[in-house]
Motif scaffolding. Sequence first.
Motif, short mmCIF file in Angstrom:
data_model
loop_
_atom_site.label_atom_id
_atom_site.label_comp_id
_atom_site.label_asym_id
_atom_site.label_seq_id
_atom_site.Cartn_x
_atom_site.Cartn_y
_atom_site.Cartn_z
N UNK A 332 0.80 -1.21 0.00
CA UNK A 332 0.00 0.00 0.00
C UNK A 332 0.84 1.27 0.00
N UNK A 333 0.20 2.37 0.37
CA UNK A 333 0.85 3.68 0.34
C UNK A 333 0.40 4.50 1.53
N UNK A 334 1.33 5.22 2.15
CA UNK A 334 1.01 6.05 3.31
C UNK A 334 1.56 7.46 3.11
N UNK A 335 0.84 8.44 3.63
CA UNK A 335 1.25 9.84 3.56
C UNK A 335 1.13 10.45 4.95
N UNK A 336 2.08 11.30 5.30
CA UNK A 336 2.02 12.03 6.57
C UNK A 336 2.08 13.53 6.31
N UNK A 337 1.19 14.27 6.93
CA UNK A 337 1.22 15.73 6.90
C UNK A 337 1.53 16.23 8.30
N UNK A 338 2.53 17.08 8.41
CA UNK A 338 2.87 17.68 9.70
C UNK A 338 1.97 18.90 9.91
N UNK A 339 1.13 18.83 10.91
CA UNK A 339 0.20 19.92 11.20
C UNK A 339 0.83 20.84 12.22
N UNK A 340 1.14 22.06 11.79
CA UNK A 340 1.85 23.01 12.64
C UNK A 340 0.98 24.21 13.00
N UNK A 341 1.23 24.78 14.16
CA UNK A 341 0.58 26.03 14.56
C UNK A 341 1.40 27.17 13.99
N UNK A 342 1.11 27.52 12.75
CA UNK A 342 1.85 28.58 12.06
C UNK A 342 0.95 29.20 11.00
N UNK A 343 1.32 30.38 10.57
CA UNK A 343 0.50 31.14 9.63
C UNK A 343 1.20 31.22 8.28
N UNK A 344 0.79 30.40 7.29
CA UNK A 344 1.42 30.43 5.97
C UNK A 344 1.34 31.81 5.31
N UNK A 345 0.28 32.56 5.60
CA UNK A 345 0.11 33.89 4.98
C UNK A 345 1.11 34.91 5.52
N UNK A 346 1.74 34.60 6.64
CA UNK A 346 2.71 35.52 7.24
C UNK A 346 4.09 34.86 7.35
#
Length: 447
Positions: A332-346
């Motif tokens: 199979x296949x696995x993906x991980x997303x690191x969820x951060x407390x940060x503001x991409x717009x800034x």
Amino acid sequence: MFKKILIANRGEIAVRIIRACREMGIQTVAVYSEADRDAIHTDLADEAVCIGSPKPKDSYLNEKNIISAAVLTGAEAIHPGFGFLSENSKFAEMCKECNIVFIGPDAEVIDKMGNKSNARKIMANAGVPIIRGSEGVVKDEIDGLKIADDIGYPVMIKASAGGGGRGIRIVRNREDFINEFRTAKSEAKIAFGDDDMYIEKFIENPRHVEFQILADNYGNTVYLGERDCSIQRRNQKILEEAPCPIMTEELRRNMGNAAVRAARAVNYKNAGTIEFLLDKDFNFYFMEMNTRIQVEHPITEMVTGIDLVKEQIKIASGEKLEISQDDIKIQGHAIECRINAEDPARGFMPSPGTIELVHMPGGLGVRLDGAIYQGYKIPPNYDSMLAKLIVYGKTRNEAINRMRRALGEFIVEGVKTNIEFHYNILNNDKFLSSDIDTGFINKEFGL
């Protein structure tokens, strides 16, 4: 087997280790700073000990306080997680002197592989492909300029004691070299207390592919496939997947065998990762070895069915590996997303504060490694990662669709997060066709 383990870390990795210990019937001790008094890992562990003020140097980097907590609570072993003291040879040696097992490799091995220029020499002698570069540490910018001229531009200036994307500069022409060398050297001194530098040829548009290995105390070493970590911003990984979408069985075998040779060359024990650069012609080159569990280890667990943290604990307790290379199958296949407390717009500025509302995603094939809850106050003192969202699918396409769905269910209010940015990556045509390299974020999003 150990009866009690102290976890010298915080956040989601502390929770991850506590979960593994609980399933193994092992008691746990959490340590925490004053800023983490209400952190979830302190409630999940059987015991919790405050080890200092919010500043990392006074708490999670305070070797003496952590050792004292282990002695006080009767912990037989310490799991360092990743970051903080996980690759600190002095701390590993202190544990040994206090008859406490450090769940990781020996201090000598951490030293050997922690110095990047020294590691290059060891790998070359072991027959592991390396990128052309300086022989050992570069004395100064003048010596470095001569080496760069000889290698040919572009070159990469790197801190010998580096990691996390710091102390690195890419130089494309002779005129910029001296200024960039001085800047990288100064950054390395501040970040690591060590400004030794080395230089290597810069590989254009490579993939960052790393191999997970396990090695016991009896000479058994196996590789558990690879992770593609090419989706990076300023040398910091953002999203990882396993297996690498362009991997062939022959290439996996060649890279895996090289990873095993690398581990055996330093008599490595426990879990570790060999990181490679893979160019467009499928040539691969040793980059570095991480002597600890990786942030992205869950995707390897998802495609192999092997619990890496449990294996770490078993190896450290003296057990033999129960799996051989033939037992390991990538499915199979696995993906991980690191969820951060940060503001991409800034500019991805950290966004500490109170989580006012949170809804966690779930369902078939969805895993969340996190340490957040409604009302949790994110301290400004540490890394901004809140959680790791991991999905599994029978195919890469199914995994991508599942991750999109899971990201849509993940609601965090009260602080800014990068959830929408991940969604944008997963809808990018280049990502969907796996036309990616380490410059993907910069080229596609201008970041």
